[in-house]
Design a protein around this motif. Structure first.
Motif: not given
Lengths: 140, 139
Positions: A2, A53, A56-58, A62, B18, B20-21, B29-30, B94, B96, B98-99
């Protein structure tokens, strides 16, 4: 892979004038860009990072941390400045947008460790832009 | 080789969280992107198809056909949706930029039969965008 790109803006002035050229040569090559008082631009900076990515966070990076780094290391340094006065960057080099683009790329590559910096694109005006991806091998 | 690009715009909402968190890690984080009611964007998608123009028609592919594919595969899936809850291809991820870009690639990849899907660019805002060239592919 990406490629994520973030845009930033800053304004600065510069004068294109080389100490290695004679006055007539400077005039011939740089024209009105060599006006002794300088002139300014609203630059738009695009920073691209590349990676996969995080599962876990995608996220590839950050964005808060990328923004903080660019703000502190790039924008604070160059925004509302006269680029020719920056002796670290432009003591030896003419502050063309080519050289500024490469300077920003190297500062990001050297200092930002969170993700791989793929390229820097710098718009001097809406009609001129410059892209630098490093020399061959930098991105291997 | 000709690279043909078509743009479409859709509006959708999402939030970042997420599983996972921990809740605390998600918040840290977000930040405000973690608000469970979500927030929205006008996404702009650019789809680039590479190919040689057909000698008779002069076209890489029929734009009407591409428009219909984008309408069916992207607009109907994402436009005016809450991505976390209403877009099955992103279930468990998530959402994002990117995803989302990767998911859109997956929706389009098998559908474009003339020319070759070369890359997509997804703008979340005019100041943030992602380029994707396919799994495992670099520019």
């Amino acid at each position: 892979m990406i490629y994520l790109t973030r845009r930033y803006r800053f304004s600065a002035s510069h004068r294109l004038h080389s100490l290695r050229l004679s006055e007539p040569e400077n005039q011939r090559i740089y024209g009105k860009c060599s006006n002794p008082g300088g002139h300014g631009h609203n630059y738009a900076l695009e920073v691209t990072v590349a990676g996969e990515p995080d599962p876990r966070t995608g996220m590839v990076v950050d964005l808060t941390r990328l923004d903080a780094f660019v703000e502190k290391e790039i924008l604070e340094r160059f925004d509302l400045s006269y680029l020719n006065d920056d002796r670290d960057c432009f003591a030896e080099k003419v502050p063309t947008t080519e050289n500024l683009c490469m300077e920003i790329y190297h500062r990001l590559r050297a200092g930002f460790g969170d993700a791989s910096v793929d390229r820097v694109r710098l718009e001097e005006t809406s009609l001129n832009s410059f892209t630098y991806r490093g020399e061959e091998g930098d991105n291997a | 080789m000709i690279y043909l690009t078509r743009k479409i715009e859709f509006s959708a909402s999402h939030y970042y969280h997420s599983p996972a968190l921990s809740a605390e890690e998600n918040r840290r984080l977000f930040g405000k992107l973690n608000n469970p009611h979500g927030h929205g964007h006008n996404y702009m998608l650019e789809v680039t198809v590479a190919g040689e123009p057909d000698p008779v028609t002069g076209m890489v592919l029929d734009l009407k056909e591409l428009k219909e594919i984008l309408q069916h595969e992207v607009m109907e899936v994402f436009d005016h949706k809450f991505i976390n809850e209403q877009v099955p291809v992103l279930a468990g991820q998530v959402p994002t930029t990117e995803n989302i870009a990767r998911a859109i690639w997956g929706l389009l990849a098998g559908k474009i039969t003339r020319g070759r899907l070369h890359h997509i660019r997804l703008y979340e805002t005019p100041d943030l965008f992602v380029d994707f060239y396919g799994d495992g592919a670099a520019r």
